[in-house]
Design an enzyme around this catalytic site. Sequence first.
Site, mmCIF file in Angstrom:
data_model
loop_
_atom_site.group_PDB
_atom_site.id
_atom_site.type_symbol
_atom_site.label_atom_id
_atom_site.label_comp_id
_atom_site.label_asym_id
_atom_site.label_seq_id
_atom_site.Cartn_x
_atom_site.Cartn_y
_atom_site.Cartn_z
ATOM 1 N N MET A 1 37.294 32.590 37.734
ATOM 2 C CA MET A 1 36.902 32.820 36.341
ATOM 3 C C MET A 1 37.869 32.051 35.430
ATOM 4 O O MET A 1 38.033 32.395 34.256
ATOM 5 C CB MET A 1 36.905 34.313 36.023
ATOM 6 C CG MET A 1 35.862 35.054 36.859
ATOM 7 S SD MET A 1 35.305 36.593 36.131
ATOM 8 C CE MET A 1 36.796 37.538 36.146
ATOM 9 N N ALA B 1 41.524 30.405 33.957
ATOM 10 C CA ALA B 1 42.903 30.870 33.710
ATOM 11 C C ALA B 1 43.688 30.765 35.020
ATOM 12 O O ALA B 1 44.314 31.728 35.485
ATOM 13 C CB ALA B 1 42.915 32.288 33.144
ATOM 14 N N LEU B 2 43.617 29.590 35.618
ATOM 15 C CA LEU B 2 44.161 29.389 36.965
ATOM 16 C C LEU B 2 45.672 29.569 36.999
ATOM 17 O O LEU B 2 46.385 29.163 36.082
ATOM 18 C CB LEU B 2 43.783 27.992 37.479
ATOM 19 C CG LEU B 2 42.291 27.668 37.527
ATOM 20 C CD1 LEU B 2 42.071 26.297 38.176
ATOM 21 C CD2 LEU B 2 41.495 28.732 38.273
ATOM 22 N N HIS C 1 45.509 31.061 42.434
ATOM 23 C CA HIS C 1 44.341 30.185 42.621
ATOM 24 C C HIS C 1 44.733 28.886 43.328
ATOM 25 O O HIS C 1 43.984 28.392 44.176
ATOM 26 C CB HIS C 1 43.727 29.815 41.262
ATOM 27 C CG HIS C 1 43.143 30.974 40.516
ATOM 28 N ND1 HIS C 1 43.706 31.485 39.379
ATOM 29 C CD2 HIS C 1 42.033 31.718 40.755
ATOM 30 C CE1 HIS C 1 42.958 32.495 38.935
ATOM 31 N NE2 HIS C 1 41.952 32.658 39.754
ATOM 32 N N GLY D 1 40.992 35.551 47.196
ATOM 33 C CA GLY D 1 42.325 36.150 47.327
ATOM 34 C C GLY D 1 42.250 37.574 47.867
ATOM 35 O O GLY D 1 41.330 38.331 47.531
ATOM 36 N N LYS E 1 44.224 39.868 47.026
ATOM 37 C CA LYS E 1 44.560 40.845 45.976
ATOM 38 C C LYS E 1 43.324 41.657 45.606
ATOM 39 O O LYS E 1 43.384 42.857 45.438
ATOM 40 C CB LYS E 1 45.119 40.158 44.734
ATOM 41 C CG LYS E 1 45.424 41.174 43.623
ATOM 42 C CD LYS E 1 45.997 40.528 42.398
ATOM 43 C CE LYS E 1 44.957 39.827 41.570
ATOM 44 N NZ LYS E 1 44.013 40.756 40.908
ATOM 45 N N LEU F 1 50.136 38.024 41.361
ATOM 46 C CA LEU F 1 49.673 37.136 40.296
ATOM 47 C C LEU F 1 48.222 37.455 39.954
ATOM 48 O O LEU F 1 47.405 37.702 40.830
ATOM 49 C CB LEU F 1 49.799 35.672 40.716
ATOM 50 C CG LEU F 1 51.211 35.158 40.978
ATOM 51 C CD1 LEU F 1 51.222 33.632 41.012
ATOM 52 C CD2 LEU F 1 52.218 35.654 39.948
HETATM 53 O O1 PAF Z 1 37.683 36.953 41.559
HETATM 54 C C1 PAF Z 1 37.108 36.366 40.632
HETATM 55 O O2 PAF Z 1 37.685 35.542 39.933
HETATM 56 C C2 PAF Z 1 35.649 36.713 40.334
HETATM 57 O O3 PAF Z 1 35.374 38.050 40.589
HETATM 58 C C3 PAF Z 1 34.662 35.797 41.059
HETATM 59 C C4 PAF Z 1 34.761 35.927 42.567
HETATM 60 C C5 PAF Z 1 34.896 34.348 40.660
HETATM 61 C C6 PAF Z 1 33.219 36.186 40.670
HETATM 62 O O4 PAF Z 1 33.024 36.077 39.297
#
Ligand code: PAF
Length: 288
Positions: A32, A34-35, A39, A149, A151, A186
């Site tokens: 989503m 905001a890496l 990530h 992840g 988490k 994180l």
């Molecule tokens: O973990 C996330 O960032 C979100 O839940 C995902 C898997 C991208 C689905 O929107």
Amino acid sequence: MAVDLVNQIAQVRQRLAPLRDPASSIGFVPTMGALHAGHTRLIDRARSECQSVVVSVFVNPLQFERADDLERYPRTLQEDLDICTAHGVDVVFAPDEKEMYPRWPACTVEVQRLDDHLCGPHRPGHFRAVATVVMKLLQIVQPDRAYFGEKDVQQLAVIRRMVTDLNVPVTIVGVPTVRDSDGLALSSRNKRLDSEERQLANALYRALREAERQISSGVTDSGVVSKEAAAVMPPDPRLRLEYLEVVDPEELQPVDRISGPVLVAGALWVGSTRLIDNLLCQPPTAGG
Ligand code: PAF
């Protein structure tokens, strides 16, 4: 070379068509945005295992039960693109809401039972929305491997079950949680913490470590483990423990007596920010 940014489903399909080849593989990291280093750990793992890497950046509105949470979710596309370029990503797919949901989705994916506990009861509809968007993204990208992840352990379990039950031809890879030096997992949501909240935020990790200590020293009563773990959190009015539960790692059902590996998972509110974390804990081995 800068990463390719595509916003439309048709463009992703076109861009990936020449890369589909039985002798090479496409790795996919859904995000989503905001890496952060959590990530990039997923991206680097995909990079090391696959010939091509695709990252999606889409803040899925359906998985937010609270409008303020969706509004406050950090959006940093240019920084995300720079990070993807630096980590050798081939394609970033960043659709807008209209592209993903041109109309209200009448068809959704529901993975039953796995959302009965942990975050499920506190976030009604959340895992249906996650499973649905991940299924859509898997249909769009059609990767060989997709990286998530640990988490978000309940999300990972839901996705694993979805692809197994629905025969989706993809390998789901779980990647260990990346932590700050004080143990805080994180998360894009950490960006919302002020400096005092940040100091308090590793309270959940400390509680999980206490649970791990209790379990590895032979405590078998989950109620005792949860109580002792919660007791190590500082009594600060900015902290509110939403849940701390002991469940089995496969089906995520509550375990009363611990006799094998268990997952201890919790959610903690730090001010107005909700953080989650978990640890896989092992009881002492027989005779050990
Ligand atoms: O973990 C996330 O960032 C979100 O839940 C995902 C898997 C991208 C689905 O929107």
